[in-house]
Motif scaffolding. Structure first.
Motif, PDB file in Angstrom:
ATOM      1  N   VAL A 262      -8.086 -26.947   9.394  1.00 56.45           N
ATOM      2  CA  VAL A 262      -7.482 -25.941  10.262  1.00 56.45           C
ATOM      3  C   VAL A 262      -8.557 -25.030  10.847  1.00 56.45           C
ATOM      4  O   VAL A 262      -8.499 -24.647  12.026  1.00 56.45           O
ATOM      5  CB  VAL A 262      -6.433 -25.113   9.495  1.00 56.45           C
ATOM      6  N   ARG A 263      -9.567 -24.690  10.033  1.00 56.26           N
ATOM      7  CA  ARG A 263     -10.660 -23.867  10.529  1.00 56.26           C
ATOM      8  C   ARG A 263     -11.388 -24.578  11.681  1.00 56.26           C
ATOM      9  O   ARG A 263     -11.731 -23.956  12.683  1.00 56.26           O
ATOM     10  CB  ARG A 263     -11.637 -23.566   9.403  1.00 56.26           C
ATOM     11  N   LEU A 264     -11.597 -25.878  11.518  1.00 51.28           N
ATOM     12  CA  LEU A 264     -12.235 -26.663  12.580  1.00 51.28           C
ATOM     13  C   LEU A 264     -11.391 -26.666  13.848  1.00 51.28           C
ATOM     14  O   LEU A 264     -11.909 -26.465  14.958  1.00 51.28           O
ATOM     15  CB  LEU A 264     -12.467 -28.104  12.112  1.00 51.28           C
ATOM     16  N   PHE A 265     -10.064 -26.871  13.694  1.00 54.27           N
ATOM     17  CA  PHE A 265      -9.171 -26.879  14.864  1.00 54.27           C
ATOM     18  C   PHE A 265      -9.217 -25.538  15.585  1.00 54.27           C
ATOM     19  O   PHE A 265      -9.212 -25.478  16.822  1.00 54.27           O
ATOM     20  CB  PHE A 265      -7.730 -27.186  14.436  1.00 54.27           C
ATOM     21  N   MET A 266      -9.260 -24.442  14.811  1.00 55.51           N
ATOM     22  CA  MET A 266      -9.290 -23.110  15.417  1.00 55.51           C
ATOM     23  C   MET A 266     -10.602 -22.884  16.168  1.00 55.51           C
ATOM     24  O   MET A 266     -10.610 -22.321  17.266  1.00 55.51           O
ATOM     25  CB  MET A 266      -9.102 -22.044  14.339  1.00 55.51           C
ATOM     26  N   ILE A 267     -11.705 -23.344  15.578  1.00 62.93           N
ATOM     27  CA  ILE A 267     -12.999 -23.195  16.260  1.00 62.93           C
ATOM     28  C   ILE A 267     -12.992 -23.956  17.577  1.00 62.93           C
ATOM     29  O   ILE A 267     -13.416 -23.443  18.625  1.00 62.93           O
ATOM     30  CB  ILE A 267     -14.149 -23.698  15.360  1.00 62.93           C
ATOM     31  N   GLU A 268     -12.491 -25.193  17.560  1.00 54.24           N
ATOM     32  CA  GLU A 268     -12.445 -25.991  18.785  1.00 54.24           C
ATOM     33  C   GLU A 268     -11.462 -25.383  19.788  1.00 54.24           C
ATOM     34  O   GLU A 268     -11.694 -25.445  21.001  1.00 54.24           O
ATOM     35  CB  GLU A 268     -12.060 -27.435  18.450  1.00 54.24           C
ATOM     36  N   GLY A 269     -10.382 -24.795  19.282  1.00 54.70           N
ATOM     37  CA  GLY A 269      -9.444 -24.111  20.177  1.00 54.70           C
ATOM     38  C   GLY A 269     -10.087 -22.913  20.856  1.00 54.70           C
ATOM     39  O   GLY A 269      -9.884 -22.680  22.054  1.00 54.70           O
ATOM     40  N   VAL A 270     -10.884 -22.156  20.081  1.00 52.26           N
ATOM     41  CA  VAL A 270     -11.608 -21.020  20.662  1.00 52.26           C
ATOM     42  C   VAL A 270     -12.601 -21.506  21.712  1.00 52.26           C
ATOM     43  O   VAL A 270     -12.763 -20.892  22.774  1.00 52.26           O
ATOM     44  CB  VAL A 270     -12.338 -20.229  19.558  1.00 52.26           C
ATOM     45  N   PHE A 271     -13.269 -22.638  21.435  1.00 50.00           N
ATOM     46  CA  PHE A 271     -14.182 -23.219  22.420  1.00 50.00           C
ATOM     47  C   PHE A 271     -13.439 -23.532  23.722  1.00 50.00           C
ATOM     48  O   PHE A 271     -13.923 -23.245  24.824  1.00 50.00           O
ATOM     49  CB  PHE A 271     -14.805 -24.512  21.873  1.00 50.00           C
ATOM     50  N   ALA A 272     -12.256 -24.150  23.590  1.00 54.76           N
ATOM     51  CA  ALA A 272     -11.479 -24.522  24.779  1.00 54.76           C
ATOM     52  C   ALA A 272     -11.077 -23.277  25.573  1.00 54.76           C
ATOM     53  O   ALA A 272     -11.160 -23.266  26.811  1.00 54.76           O
ATOM     54  CB  ALA A 272     -10.238 -25.317  24.370  1.00 54.76           C
ATOM     55  N   ILE A 273     -10.649 -22.224  24.876  1.00 51.81           N
ATOM     56  CA  ILE A 273     -10.260 -20.984  25.555  1.00 51.81           C
ATOM     57  C   ILE A 273     -11.464 -20.342  26.243  1.00 51.81           C
ATOM     58  O   ILE A 273     -11.374 -19.880  27.387  1.00 51.81           O
ATOM     59  CB  ILE A 273      -9.628 -19.999  24.551  1.00 51.81           C
ATOM     60  N   LEU A 295      -7.840 -29.109  29.344  1.00 50.35           N
ATOM     61  CA  LEU A 295      -8.483 -28.641  28.121  1.00 50.35           C
ATOM     62  C   LEU A 295      -7.539 -28.740  26.921  1.00 50.35           C
ATOM     63  O   LEU A 295      -7.953 -29.132  25.820  1.00 50.35           O
ATOM     64  CB  LEU A 295      -8.956 -27.197  28.303  1.00 50.35           C
ATOM     65  N   LEU A 296      -6.272 -28.395  27.137  1.00 49.10           N
ATOM     66  CA  LEU A 296      -5.297 -28.486  26.044  1.00 49.10           C
ATOM     67  C   LEU A 296      -5.114 -29.933  25.598  1.00 49.10           C
ATOM     68  O   LEU A 296      -5.097 -30.232  24.398  1.00 49.10           O
ATOM     69  CB  LEU A 296      -3.960 -27.896  26.492  1.00 49.10           C
ATOM     70  N   ALA A 297      -5.000 -30.848  26.574  1.00 53.50           N
ATOM     71  CA  ALA A 297      -4.829 -32.263  26.245  1.00 53.50           C
ATOM     72  C   ALA A 297      -6.052 -32.790  25.490  1.00 53.50           C
ATOM     73  O   ALA A 297      -5.909 -33.539  24.509  1.00 53.50           O
ATOM     74  CB  ALA A 297      -4.602 -33.072  27.521  1.00 53.50           C
ATOM     75  N   SER A 298      -7.244 -32.388  25.918  1.00 55.13           N
ATOM     76  CA  SER A 298      -8.468 -32.832  25.229  1.00 55.13           C
ATOM     77  C   SER A 298      -8.499 -32.310  23.797  1.00 55.13           C
ATOM     78  O   SER A 298      -8.834 -33.047  22.859  1.00 55.13           O
ATOM     79  CB  SER A 298      -9.699 -32.343  25.988  1.00 55.13           C
ATOM     80  N   TRP A 299      -8.151 -31.026  23.625  1.00 57.85           N
ATOM     81  CA  TRP A 299      -8.135 -30.425  22.286  1.00 57.85           C
ATOM     82  C   TRP A 299      -7.155 -31.157  21.373  1.00 57.85           C
ATOM     83  O   TRP A 299      -7.471 -31.466  20.217  1.00 57.85           O
ATOM     84  CB  TRP A 299      -7.774 -28.951  22.411  1.00 57.85           C
ATOM     85  N   ILE A 300      -5.969 -31.466  21.876  1.00 54.48           N
ATOM     86  CA  ILE A 300      -4.961 -32.184  21.076  1.00 54.48           C
ATOM     87  C   ILE A 300      -5.467 -33.578  20.722  1.00 54.48           C
ATOM     88  O   ILE A 300      -5.296 -34.049  19.584  1.00 54.48           O
ATOM     89  CB  ILE A 300      -3.630 -32.258  21.845  1.00 54.48           C
ATOM     90  N   ILE A 301      -6.083 -34.266  21.666  1.00 57.27           N
ATOM     91  CA  ILE A 301      -6.616 -35.609  21.406  1.00 57.27           C
ATOM     92  C   ILE A 301      -7.687 -35.560  20.327  1.00 57.27           C
ATOM     93  O   ILE A 301      -7.740 -36.408  19.432  1.00 57.27           O
ATOM     94  CB  ILE A 301      -7.174 -36.224  22.707  1.00 57.27           C
TER      95      ILE A 301
END
Length: 325
Positions: A262-273, A295-301
């Protein structure tokens, strides 16, 4: 956190930047094309006529005979080289503006003409109380918008709305190059009515030759996406390997893996934002929703790829454990 993991964490950031930049290149290409075309489509044709008929009479003819057909006109003046009259009977293909707006159908129905300016327009302008006006003879035309500045496109023109009852429609039709966008059969009938020969505008010919020009950008976007997926697969492998080193078991191990994931997902989400806001200020998009969706689609993938890899590794370990027993 070791150097390898830090490097892999930066991969999503770089791929988000690459995907957003390539998307901007594609949309900028389309925007340049639209600007060069003055907002017309590939069905556009033009003709000239020696008719002394007024522009107003021409618009009445179109309104009477083609009321149920979608038509858009640009009348390029033979004498005022930077002037273009715009008219449409249903909808108008919008162009990106730096300020204000482009024409709407209501702008052609009244008795007042409006103006939209290119950033390099050199026509006579007047500023009064934060309002801009184009001055042509005794006529003042209120400026409702100004185009964005694109160096690849000549933007010294200014656009005036025209309509049956507007002052811009009083001039004779022979003083303009008549550019018509609509159904091909409708355009042919209009030209035939004026005994005129149709010609293809240069922007249509260029687009037919260059319609595959976005392919390199699409391939780079796909390559960036693949690199991001591979990076997350490797991150899943590293986290699984680190989980083994903790010597935790059961719920503790599961919670440790979930927490790190989850920490990794949040970091990548912050990168996308962060990339979204950075590119909003440094790149062009016709609508920011396209950037958000990409960006959202890439993050989900990336998340899905990570989860699939982690699940595969967990099942593999369980299988090995059963075999060893």
């Amino acid at each position: 956190m070791n150097f390898k993991k830090i490097f892999l964490l930066l991969i999503p950031l770089l791929t988000f930047l690459c995907i957003g930049t390539m998307l901007s290149n594609i949309e900028s290409g389309y925007a340049d094309e639209l600007l060069e075309a003055h907002g017309l489509t590939n069905n556009t044709r033009y003709f000239r006529t020696d008719s002394d008929e007024s522009v107003s009479s021409f618009l009445r003819y179109l309104d009477k005979n083609y009321k149920h057909h979608q038509i858009q006109l640009h009348l390029d003046s033979n004498y005022e080289k930077d002037q273009v009259l715009v008219w449409a009977n249903h909808s108008v293909k919008s162009l990106p503006t730096e300020s204000g707006r482009y024409f709407s159908p209501d702008d052609f129905k009244g008795t007042i003409s409006f103006a939209v300016l290119g950033p390099a327009t050199k026509t006579n302008l007047l500023d009064v109380q934060n309002n801009k006006y184009v001055i042509l003879g005794q006529h003042y035309y209120s400026v409702i918008g100004e185009f964005k500045d694109y160096p690849q496109v000549e933007m010294n023109k200014y656009y005036l709305s025209t309509g049956i009852d507007q002052p811009t429609a009083k001039d004779q039709l022979k003083n303009y190059r008549i550019v018509v966008d609509g159904a091909p059969n409708v355009i042919s009938r209009i030209a035939k009515h004026y005994n005129a020969k149709l010609h293809i505008p240069s922007f249509v010919q260029e687009h037919h030759r260059d319609r595959l020009s976005i392919l390199p950008d699409l391939l780079l976007m796909l390559a960036a996406l693949v690199v991001g997926i591979v990076g997350n697969l490797l991150l899943a492998t590293i986290i699984k390997r680190q989980a083994k080193l903790t010597h935790l078991h059961g719920d503790l191990l599961r919670n440790w893996v979930i927490n790190r994931s989850v920490r990794l997902f949040m970091i990548e989400g912050v990168f996308a934002i962060a990339v979204y806001f950075f590119l909003r200020w440094h790149a062009f998009y016709s609508t920011y929703s396209s950037l958000r969706i990409s960006l959202l689609a890439s993050w989900i993938i990336y998340i899905v790829a990570f989860c699939i890899m982690l699940r595969y590794l967990v099942r593999k370990d369980r299988k090995v454990a059963r075999i060893t027993k």
